[in-house]
Design a protein around this motif. Structure first.
Motif, PDB file in Angstrom:
ATOM      1  N   LEU A 243      12.505  -6.279 -23.456  1.00 33.94           N
ATOM      2  CA  LEU A 243      11.536  -5.907 -22.421  1.00 33.94           C
ATOM      3  C   LEU A 243      10.086  -6.145 -22.854  1.00 33.94           C
ATOM      4  O   LEU A 243       9.174  -6.070 -22.026  1.00 33.94           O
ATOM      5  CB  LEU A 243      11.725  -4.443 -22.016  1.00 33.94           C
ATOM      6  CG  LEU A 243      12.864  -4.164 -21.031  1.00 33.94           C
ATOM      7  CD1 LEU A 243      13.025  -2.662 -20.811  1.00 33.94           C
ATOM      8  CD2 LEU A 243      12.651  -4.880 -19.696  1.00 33.94           C
ATOM      9  N   LEU A 244       9.885  -6.463 -24.129  1.00 30.30           N
ATOM     10  CA  LEU A 244       8.523  -6.812 -24.566  1.00 30.30           C
ATOM     11  C   LEU A 244       8.057  -8.143 -23.975  1.00 30.30           C
ATOM     12  O   LEU A 244       6.890  -8.513 -24.128  1.00 30.30           O
ATOM     13  CB  LEU A 244       8.445  -6.865 -26.093  1.00 30.30           C
ATOM     14  CG  LEU A 244       8.559  -5.518 -26.826  1.00 30.30           C
ATOM     15  CD1 LEU A 244       8.295  -5.710 -28.317  1.00 30.30           C
ATOM     16  CD2 LEU A 244       7.601  -4.476 -26.250  1.00 30.30           C
ATOM     17  N   HIS A 245       8.957  -8.843 -23.286  1.00 37.97           N
ATOM     18  CA  HIS A 245       8.478 -10.050 -22.577  1.00 37.97           C
ATOM     19  C   HIS A 245       7.464  -9.657 -21.503  1.00 37.97           C
ATOM     20  O   HIS A 245       6.637 -10.485 -21.106  1.00 37.97           O
ATOM     21  CB  HIS A 245       9.660 -10.818 -21.970  1.00 37.97           C
ATOM     22  CG  HIS A 245      10.118 -10.341 -20.622  1.00 37.97           C
ATOM     23  ND1 HIS A 245       9.615 -10.842 -19.442  1.00 37.97           N
ATOM     24  CD2 HIS A 245      11.041  -9.412 -20.256  1.00 37.97           C
ATOM     25  CE1 HIS A 245      10.201 -10.253 -18.420  1.00 37.97           C
ATOM     26  NE2 HIS A 245      11.071  -9.376 -18.885  1.00 37.97           N
ATOM     27  N   ILE A 246       7.508  -8.405 -21.056  1.00 37.07           N
ATOM     28  CA  ILE A 246       6.559  -7.953 -20.028  1.00 37.07           C
ATOM     29  C   ILE A 246       5.136  -7.906 -20.594  1.00 37.07           C
ATOM     30  O   ILE A 246       4.238  -8.582 -20.068  1.00 37.07           O
ATOM     31  CB  ILE A 246       6.989  -6.592 -19.446  1.00 37.07           C
ATOM     32  CG1 ILE A 246       8.319  -6.723 -18.719  1.00 37.07           C
ATOM     33  CG2 ILE A 246       5.915  -6.048 -18.505  1.00 37.07           C
ATOM     34  CD1 ILE A 246       8.934  -5.394 -18.306  1.00 37.07           C
ATOM     35  N   PRO A 247       4.873  -7.141 -21.664  1.00 35.85           N
ATOM     36  CA  PRO A 247       3.512  -7.177 -22.204  1.00 35.85           C
ATOM     37  C   PRO A 247       3.101  -8.554 -22.711  1.00 35.85           C
ATOM     38  O   PRO A 247       1.919  -8.916 -22.645  1.00 35.85           O
ATOM     39  CB  PRO A 247       3.536  -6.143 -23.335  1.00 35.85           C
ATOM     40  CG  PRO A 247       4.975  -5.911 -23.655  1.00 35.85           C
ATOM     41  CD  PRO A 247       5.699  -6.134 -22.362  1.00 35.85           C
ATOM     42  N   ALA A 248       4.044  -9.355 -23.221  1.00 39.81           N
ATOM     43  CA  ALA A 248       3.701 -10.714 -23.661  1.00 39.81           C
ATOM     44  C   ALA A 248       3.166 -11.530 -22.493  1.00 39.81           C
ATOM     45  O   ALA A 248       2.215 -12.310 -22.647  1.00 39.81           O
ATOM     46  CB  ALA A 248       4.928 -11.398 -24.263  1.00 39.81           C
ATOM     47  N   CYS A 249       3.748 -11.345 -21.335  1.00 42.80           N
ATOM     48  CA  CYS A 249       3.288 -12.051 -20.136  1.00 42.80           C
ATOM     49  C   CYS A 249       1.856 -11.658 -19.797  1.00 42.80           C
ATOM     50  O   CYS A 249       0.997 -12.529 -19.593  1.00 42.80           O
ATOM     51  CB  CYS A 249       4.230 -11.731 -18.973  1.00 42.80           C
ATOM     52  SG  CYS A 249       3.605 -12.272 -17.362  1.00 42.80           S
ATOM     53  N   TYR A 250       1.575 -10.367 -19.755  1.00 39.61           N
ATOM     54  CA  TYR A 250       0.234  -9.923 -19.349  1.00 39.61           C
ATOM     55  C   TYR A 250      -0.805 -10.231 -20.420  1.00 39.61           C
ATOM     56  O   TYR A 250      -1.971 -10.474 -20.109  1.00 39.61           O
ATOM     57  CB  TYR A 250       0.272  -8.449 -18.957  1.00 39.61           C
ATOM     58  CG  TYR A 250       1.102  -8.269 -17.706  1.00 39.61           C
ATOM     59  CD1 TYR A 250       0.599  -8.662 -16.471  1.00 39.61           C
ATOM     60  CD2 TYR A 250       2.410  -7.790 -17.771  1.00 39.61           C
ATOM     61  CE1 TYR A 250       1.367  -8.569 -15.325  1.00 39.61           C
ATOM     62  CE2 TYR A 250       3.185  -7.691 -16.634  1.00 39.61           C
ATOM     63  CZ  TYR A 250       2.664  -8.079 -15.402  1.00 39.61           C
ATOM     64  OH  TYR A 250       3.430  -8.001 -14.268  1.00 39.61           O
ATOM     65  N   LEU A 251      -0.365 -10.286 -21.667  1.00 37.88           N
ATOM     66  CA  LEU A 251      -1.268 -10.717 -22.729  1.00 37.88           C
ATOM     67  C   LEU A 251      -1.637 -12.187 -22.537  1.00 37.88           C
ATOM     68  O   LEU A 251      -2.788 -12.590 -22.739  1.00 37.88           O
ATOM     69  CB  LEU A 251      -0.618 -10.501 -24.099  1.00 37.88           C
ATOM     70  CG  LEU A 251      -1.480 -10.799 -25.321  1.00 37.88           C
ATOM     71  CD1 LEU A 251      -2.770  -9.983 -25.313  1.00 37.88           C
ATOM     72  CD2 LEU A 251      -0.687 -10.522 -26.599  1.00 37.88           C
ATOM     73  N   GLY A 252      -0.666 -12.990 -22.113  1.00 40.13           N
ATOM     74  CA  GLY A 252      -0.942 -14.395 -21.838  1.00 40.13           C
ATOM     75  C   GLY A 252      -1.954 -14.567 -20.716  1.00 40.13           C
ATOM     76  O   GLY A 252      -2.837 -15.433 -20.790  1.00 40.13           O
ATOM     77  N   ILE A 253      -1.848 -13.745 -19.685  1.00 35.51           N
ATOM     78  CA  ILE A 253      -2.824 -13.794 -18.587  1.00 35.51           C
ATOM     79  C   ILE A 253      -4.219 -13.453 -19.120  1.00 35.51           C
ATOM     80  O   ILE A 253      -5.211 -14.101 -18.772  1.00 35.51           O
ATOM     81  CB  ILE A 253      -2.419 -12.806 -17.471  1.00 35.51           C
ATOM     82  CG1 ILE A 253      -1.125 -13.271 -16.801  1.00 35.51           C
ATOM     83  CG2 ILE A 253      -3.537 -12.675 -16.433  1.00 35.51           C
ATOM     84  CD1 ILE A 253      -0.526 -12.258 -15.837  1.00 35.51           C
ATOM     85  N   ALA A 254      -4.282 -12.431 -19.975  1.00 38.50           N
ATOM     86  CA  ALA A 254      -5.572 -12.025 -20.546  1.00 38.50           C
ATOM     87  C   ALA A 254      -6.169 -13.126 -21.411  1.00 38.50           C
ATOM     88  O   ALA A 254      -7.387 -13.361 -21.383  1.00 38.50           O
ATOM     89  CB  ALA A 254      -5.397 -10.744 -21.361  1.00 38.50           C
ATOM     90  N   VAL A 255      -5.340 -13.805 -22.199  1.00 40.03           N
ATOM     91  CA  VAL A 255      -5.830 -14.909 -23.036  1.00 40.03           C
ATOM     92  C   VAL A 255      -6.371 -16.040 -22.156  1.00 40.03           C
ATOM     93  O   VAL A 255      -7.418 -16.630 -22.452  1.00 40.03           O
ATOM     94  CB  VAL A 255      -4.707 -15.420 -23.967  1.00 40.03           C
ATOM     95  CG1 VAL A 255      -5.118 -16.732 -24.633  1.00 40.03           C
ATOM     96  CG2 VAL A 255      -4.375 -14.369 -25.023  1.00 40.03           C
ATOM     97  N   ALA A 256      -5.684 -16.326 -21.059  1.00 42.64           N
ATOM     98  CA  ALA A 256      -6.161 -17.364 -20.148  1.00 42.64           C
ATOM     99  C   ALA A 256      -7.511 -16.976 -19.550  1.00 42.64           C
ATOM    100  O   ALA A 256      -8.421 -17.813 -19.446  1.00 42.64           O
ATOM    101  CB  ALA A 256      -5.135 -17.593 -19.031  1.00 42.64           C
TER     102      ALA A 256
END
Length: 385
Positions: A243-256
């Motif tokens: 389920l850590l794929h969820i924060p990884a996704c939102y971290l990717g949005i933040a990096v973008a």
């Protein structure tokens, strides 16, 4: 922070896998105007996902996969999210479900091998369908109103599922239902082409529009006994690292958002200044704040993933830690996107830039499980015990 990601790639294998995510990320970014506007998932992006054999990566090697570690899974998911968070979150559910089935042995061997074979050979895509209009998030404990009624050697399935990411594109759904003859909740593997299965276009949200999380409608769907793949009473209650794929996704949005904000700051020079706004102190302060927030989030996320991979005997003790990562990283991602918006100023609200999309998409992280209030309560009870 694209260059700053490189230290997180440890070896040639990870570099090879990461390049798959780069190609998917680039393809996804090419379609975001269309997918965000129309609330659809791009067939072209899914084609590239399958060409890269991405759907089978979390399968065990002997089942035709790459036996992806949690660390590697998150690294790839974050990169895809830099292209489009909707794509990352959607395909992340598929990979996460396969990782869970592989690690926790939730199904019998025949059932799992049947699905794994189709994923490995044909890159078929699956997701759980658990949320319903009346019950809300299944993590809150509501009993499904979807019913499975035995009829001889078959089950008849009726109900409606909401928030079914990639609903139109999935080959299989793992559907939760109240199984009347067992008087408990079970999960059925349902083929997309089974008579009585349809998708109703209902997805019209502020953010994460490209997940196309439309309603799955089940009308007198006839299933065999062997399609009942899980029963709640027989499931192990284990922490879910995937389920850590969820924060990884939102971290990717933040990096973008961070990357776009820096590019904007270096190139935008109003006629009131002799330099780009990147030279203005309060803009540099915001950039610096984004950096330390992202460094903290990266360290917490990937440090926890490494612990999960390297200390499997400790996984049963990591429930609170995993939940804390989700809370911390998704909230940090939201703060970083807000800072990026402040750097862009009024232009950040314009459709000419992606800032307003990042702003809408990152907000959705607060509604993915586990929710903030549940995490805070869990941590308090752990401390008090």
């Amino acid at each position: 922070m694209g260059d700053a990601l490189q230290p997180w790639i440890k070896n040639d294998r990870q570099k090879r896998l990461f390049e798959k995510a780069v190609r998917i990320s680039q393809e996804a970014r090419d379609h975001i105007k269309e997918t965000d506007r129309d609330a659809v998932f791009s067939y072209k992006t899914l084609k590239v996902i399958k060409q890269e054999k991405y759907p089978s990566l979390t399968l065990p090697a002997d089942a035709g996969g790459e036996d992806l570690s949690l660390y590697e899974f998150l690294l790839l998911q974050q990169k895809i999210a830099e292209g489009d968070g909707s794509v990352a979150l959607s395909i992340g559910w598929h990979l996460g479900v396969l990782m869970e089935l592989s690690e926790d042995n939730l199904w019998n061997d025949v059932q799992f091998e049947r699905l794994a074979k189709e994923v490995a050979e044909d890159q078929k895509v699956v997701n759980r369908a658990a949320t319903e209009p009346a019950t809300g998030s299944p993590t809150r404990g509501g009993i499904p109103e979807t019913k499975a009624v035995r009829n001889g050697g078959q089950y008849i399935l009726d109900g409606r599922k909401t928030f079914t990411s990639m609903a139109e594109h999935l080959d299989y759904y793992i559907v939760s239902a109240f199984v009347e003859d067992l008087q408990e909740v079970g999960w059925f593997l349902v083929d997309r082409h089974q008579p009585g299965v349809s998708v109703e276009k209902t997805w019209d949200t502020l953010g994460m529009r490209g997940t196309a999380s439309d309603d799955l409608v089940l009308n007198q769907v006839e299933l065999n006994e062997e399609d009942l793949v899980e029963v709640k009473s027989k499931r192990k209650s284990l922490p879910k690292g995937w389920l850590l794929h969820i924060p990884a996704c939102y971290l990717g949005i933040a990096v973008a958002a961070r990357n776009d904000a820096i590019e904007f700051a270096k190139n935008f020079q109003p006629n009131s200044l002799d330099t780009p706004i990147s030279e203005v102190n309060h803009i540099q302060d915001k950039i610096g704040e984004m950096e330390w927030k992202l460094l903290q989030a990266h360290s917490f996320l990937y440090g926890t993933a490494r612990k999960w991979d390297e200390e499997p005997d400790q996984r049963h003790l990591m429930e609170e830690e995993l939940a804390a990562v989700k809370l911390a990283v998704t909230n940090t991602a939201s703060e970083v996107v807000d800072l990026a918006m402040r750097i862009a100023g009024g232009r950040g609200l314009s459709k000419a830039f992606l800032f307003e999309k990042y702003y809408r998409d990152v907000r959705a992280g607060l509604n993915n499980p586990p929710m903030d209030d549940a995490v805070v309560s869990m941590l308090a009870k752990k401390a008090l015990s």
